[in-house]
Scaffold this motif. Structure first.
Motif, PDB file in Angstrom:
ATOM      1  N   SER A  29     -65.429   2.575  58.395  1.00 34.20           N
ATOM      2  CA  SER A  29     -64.545   3.051  57.337  1.00 34.20           C
ATOM      3  C   SER A  29     -65.228   3.035  55.960  1.00 34.20           C
ATOM      4  CB  SER A  29     -63.261   2.217  57.296  1.00 34.20           C
ATOM      5  OG  SER A  29     -63.546   0.863  56.994  1.00 34.20           O
ATOM      6  N   GLN A  30     -66.226   2.188  55.766  1.00 31.06           N
ATOM      7  CA  GLN A  30     -66.925   2.117  54.486  1.00 31.06           C
ATOM      8  C   GLN A  30     -68.225   2.923  54.473  1.00 31.06           C
ATOM      9  OE1 GLN A  30     -65.476   0.497  51.844  1.00 31.06           O
ATOM     10  NE2 GLN A  30     -63.802   0.340  53.299  1.00 31.06           N
ATOM     11  N   VAL A  31     -68.501   3.611  55.590  1.00 26.80           N
ATOM     12  CA  VAL A  31     -69.737   4.386  55.689  1.00 26.80           C
ATOM     13  C   VAL A  31     -69.538   5.743  55.027  1.00 26.80           C
ATOM     14  CG1 VAL A  31     -71.345   5.480  57.308  1.00 26.80           C
ATOM     15  CG2 VAL A  31     -70.465   3.197  57.781  1.00 26.80           C
ATOM     16  N   ASN A  32     -70.540   6.171  54.281  1.00 28.42           N
ATOM     17  CA  ASN A  32     -70.523   7.481  53.651  1.00 28.42           C
ATOM     18  C   ASN A  32     -70.393   8.552  54.739  1.00 28.42           C
ATOM     19  OD1 ASN A  32     -71.936  10.027  52.850  1.00 28.42           O
ATOM     20  ND2 ASN A  32     -72.090   8.969  50.888  1.00 28.42           N
ATOM     21  N   SER A  33     -69.370   9.400  54.635  1.00 28.05           N
ATOM     22  CA  SER A  33     -69.096  10.384  55.679  1.00 28.05           C
ATOM     23  C   SER A  33     -70.228  11.400  55.828  1.00 28.05           C
ATOM     24  CB  SER A  33     -67.766  11.097  55.419  1.00 28.05           C
ATOM     25  OG  SER A  33     -67.804  11.782  54.189  1.00 28.05           O
ATOM     26  N   ASN A  34     -70.908  11.745  54.732  1.00 24.07           N
ATOM     27  CA  ASN A  34     -72.049  12.667  54.829  1.00 24.07           C
ATOM     28  C   ASN A  34     -73.185  12.048  55.633  1.00 24.07           C
ATOM     29  OD1 ASN A  34     -70.807  14.700  53.331  1.00 24.07           O
ATOM     30  ND2 ASN A  34     -71.612  13.917  51.393  1.00 24.07           N
ATOM     31  N   LEU A  35     -73.446  10.763  55.413  1.00 22.45           N
ATOM     32  CA  LEU A  35     -74.476  10.074  56.189  1.00 22.45           C
ATOM     33  C   LEU A  35     -74.118  10.048  57.666  1.00 22.45           C
ATOM     34  CD1 LEU A  35     -75.488   6.917  54.104  1.00 22.45           C
ATOM     35  CD2 LEU A  35     -76.905   8.898  54.645  1.00 22.45           C
ATOM     36  N   LEU A  36     -72.859   9.772  57.943  1.00 28.52           N
ATOM     37  CA  LEU A  36     -72.417   9.708  59.334  1.00 28.52           C
ATOM     38  C   LEU A  36     -72.566  11.066  60.023  1.00 28.52           C
ATOM     39  CD1 LEU A  36     -71.374   7.571  61.226  1.00 28.52           C
ATOM     40  CD2 LEU A  36     -69.057   8.101  60.488  1.00 28.52           C
ATOM     41  N   GLU A  37     -72.203  12.130  59.335  1.00 32.13           N
ATOM     42  CA  GLU A  37     -72.349  13.481  59.899  1.00 32.13           C
ATOM     43  C   GLU A  37     -73.820  13.826  60.111  1.00 32.13           C
ATOM     44  OE1 GLU A  37     -70.228  16.285  57.445  1.00 32.13           O
ATOM     45  OE2 GLU A  37     -68.345  15.174  57.679  1.00 32.13           O
ATOM     46  N   GLN A  38     -74.667  13.485  59.143  1.00 30.70           N
ATOM     47  CA  GLN A  38     -76.105  13.738  59.298  1.00 30.70           C
ATOM     48  C   GLN A  38     -76.667  12.986  60.489  1.00 30.70           C
ATOM     49  OE1 GLN A  38     -78.443  12.860  55.812  1.00 30.70           O
ATOM     50  NE2 GLN A  38     -77.047  13.959  54.469  1.00 30.70           N
ATOM     51  N   ALA A  39     -76.266  11.738  60.631  1.00 25.64           N
ATOM     52  CA  ALA A  39     -76.764  10.916  61.737  1.00 25.64           C
ATOM     53  C   ALA A  39     -76.311  11.473  63.081  1.00 25.64           C
ATOM     54  CB  ALA A  39     -76.302   9.472  61.569  1.00 25.64           C
ATOM     55  N   GLN A  40     -75.064  11.897  63.169  1.00 25.94           N
ATOM     56  CA  GLN A  40     -74.553  12.446  64.427  1.00 25.94           C
ATOM     57  C   GLN A  40     -75.270  13.744  64.790  1.00 25.94           C
ATOM     58  OE1 GLN A  40     -70.412  12.442  63.296  1.00 25.94           O
ATOM     59  NE2 GLN A  40     -70.041  10.485  64.302  1.00 25.94           N
ATOM     60  N   ALA A  41     -75.504  14.605  63.800  1.00 22.25           N
ATOM     61  CA  ALA A  41     -76.218  15.858  64.058  1.00 22.25           C
ATOM     62  C   ALA A  41     -77.664  15.583  64.477  1.00 22.25           C
ATOM     63  CB  ALA A  41     -76.180  16.747  62.821  1.00 22.25           C
ATOM     64  N   LEU A  42     -78.296  14.644  63.816  1.00 23.79           N
ATOM     65  CA  LEU A  42     -79.669  14.293  64.146  1.00 23.79           C
ATOM     66  C   LEU A  42     -79.762  13.675  65.540  1.00 23.79           C
ATOM     67  CD1 LEU A  42     -82.616  14.131  63.300  1.00 23.79           C
ATOM     68  CD2 LEU A  42     -82.070  12.043  62.049  1.00 23.79           C
ATOM     69  N   TYR A  43     -78.793  12.843  65.879  1.00 21.85           N
ATOM     70  CA  TYR A  43     -78.770  12.235  67.220  1.00 21.85           C
ATOM     71  C   TYR A  43     -78.671  13.326  68.288  1.00 21.85           C
ATOM     72  CZ  TYR A  43     -77.399   9.365  71.162  1.00 21.85           C
ATOM     73  OH  TYR A  43     -77.341   8.775  72.395  1.00 21.85           O
ATOM     74  N   LYS A  44     -77.829  14.335  68.050  1.00 25.64           N
ATOM     75  CA  LYS A  44     -77.719  15.452  68.999  1.00 25.64           C
ATOM     76  C   LYS A  44     -79.046  16.195  69.120  1.00 25.64           C
ATOM     77  CE  LYS A  44     -72.786  16.289  68.565  1.00 25.64           C
ATOM     78  NZ  LYS A  44     -71.742  17.199  68.076  1.00 25.64           N
ATOM     79  N   GLU A  45     -79.703  16.379  67.996  1.00 28.91           N
ATOM     80  CA  GLU A  45     -81.019  17.042  67.996  1.00 28.91           C
ATOM     81  C   GLU A  45     -82.038  16.246  68.811  1.00 28.91           C
ATOM     82  OE1 GLU A  45     -83.910  19.890  67.108  1.00 28.91           O
ATOM     83  OE2 GLU A  45     -81.763  19.996  66.720  1.00 28.91           O
ATOM     84  N   LEU A  46     -81.998  14.964  68.690  1.00 31.82           N
ATOM     85  CA  LEU A  46     -82.927  14.101  69.440  1.00 31.82           C
ATOM     86  C   LEU A  46     -82.658  14.131  70.940  1.00 31.82           C
ATOM     87  CD1 LEU A  46     -83.004  11.070  67.007  1.00 31.82           C
ATOM     88  CD2 LEU A  46     -84.986  12.459  67.646  1.00 31.82           C
ATOM     89  N   GLN A  47     -81.426  14.437  71.328  1.00 30.56           N
ATOM     90  CA  GLN A  47     -81.072  14.469  72.751  1.00 30.56           C
ATOM     91  C   GLN A  47     -81.536  15.730  73.458  1.00 30.56           C
ATOM     92  OE1 GLN A  47     -79.737  11.632  74.156  1.00 30.56           O
ATOM     93  NE2 GLN A  47     -80.124  10.957  72.082  1.00 30.56           N
ATOM     94  N   LYS A  48     -81.900  16.760  72.694  1.00 28.91           N
ATOM     95  CA  LYS A  48     -82.337  18.020  73.299  1.00 28.91           C
ATOM     96  C   LYS A  48     -83.658  17.798  74.021  1.00 28.91           C
ATOM     97  CE  LYS A  48     -80.181  21.009  69.893  1.00 28.91           C
ATOM     98  NZ  LYS A  48     -80.448  21.983  68.809  1.00 28.91           N
ATOM     99  N   PRO A  49     -83.797  18.411  75.208  1.00 29.16           N
ATOM    100  CA  PRO A  49     -85.071  18.281  75.919  1.00 29.16           C
ATOM    101  C   PRO A  49     -86.203  18.898  75.106  1.00 29.16           C
ATOM    102  CG  PRO A  49     -83.396  19.357  77.293  1.00 29.16           C
ATOM    103  CD  PRO A  49     -82.829  19.206  75.919  1.00 29.16           C
ATOM    104  N   SER A  50     -87.341  18.255  75.157  1.00 30.53           N
ATOM    105  CA  SER A  50     -88.489  18.797  74.406  1.00 30.53           C
ATOM    106  C   SER A  50     -89.345  19.699  75.259  1.00 30.53           C
ATOM    107  CB  SER A  50     -89.329  17.669  73.842  1.00 30.53           C
ATOM    108  OG  SER A  50     -89.586  16.679  74.802  1.00 30.53           O
TER     109      SER A  50
END
Length: 113
Positions: free
Chosen positions: A92-113
Motif C-alpha cells: 500500500s505504501q509502494v509507488n504505483s509507477n514502480l510497481l507497474e514497471q516492476a511487473q512489466a519488467l518481470y513479464k519481459e524476463l519471463q519471455k523465452p530467449s
C-alpha cells in the motif's frame, strides 16, 4: 549499503530511503533493465519461479545449457526442488509507477530467449 549505480540511476533520480520497499523495487528495476539492455549472447536468464513450478523441465533446460553428460542422474534432483514459502507484503505504501514497471519488467524476463 553500496548499491551499484546502473546507468547512473543513483545520481539522476531522487532515490527513495533504502529502508523502504520503494528503494529495493527501484534497485531491482534498474538492475534488470541494465541486464536486459546489456545482455550478451552467452547469457541466459533462468526463471526461478518457473523452475519451482516445473523442476523437471527446468533441470532439462539447465542440463542442456550446461551440457550435463549424465542427464538422468541430474533429473533425479527434480524431487528435491521446492518453491519458497510466499510471504504477504503490504504494498500500500509502494509507488504505483514502480510497481507497474516492476511487473512489466518481470513479464519481459519471463519471455523465452
Amino acid at each position: 549499503l553500496r548499491p551499484v549505480n546502473f546507468n547512473n540511476w543513483l545520481t539522476q533520480n531522487q532515490i527513495p530511503d533504502p529502508t523502504t520497499l520503494n528503494f529495493w523495487l527501484a534497485y531491482w528495476i534498474q538492475t534488470y533493465q541494465y541486464l536486459l539492455t546489456n545482455v550478451s549472447a552467452q547469457a541466459t536468464f533462468f526463471s526461478y519461479d518457473a523452475f519451482c513450478q516445473n523442476p523437471t523441465q527446468g533441470l532439462q533446460q539447465l542440463g542442456r545449457l550446461l551440457e550435463i553428460k549424465n542427464m538422468d542422474a541430474f533429473l533425479q534432483n527434480a524431487e528435491r526442488i521446492q518453491a519458497p514459502r510466499p510471504y504477504e507484503i503490504d504494498v500500500s505504501q509502494v509507488n504505483s509507477n514502480l510497481l507497474e514497471q516492476a511487473q512489466a519488467l518481470y513479464k519481459e524476463l519471463q519471455k523465452p530467449s
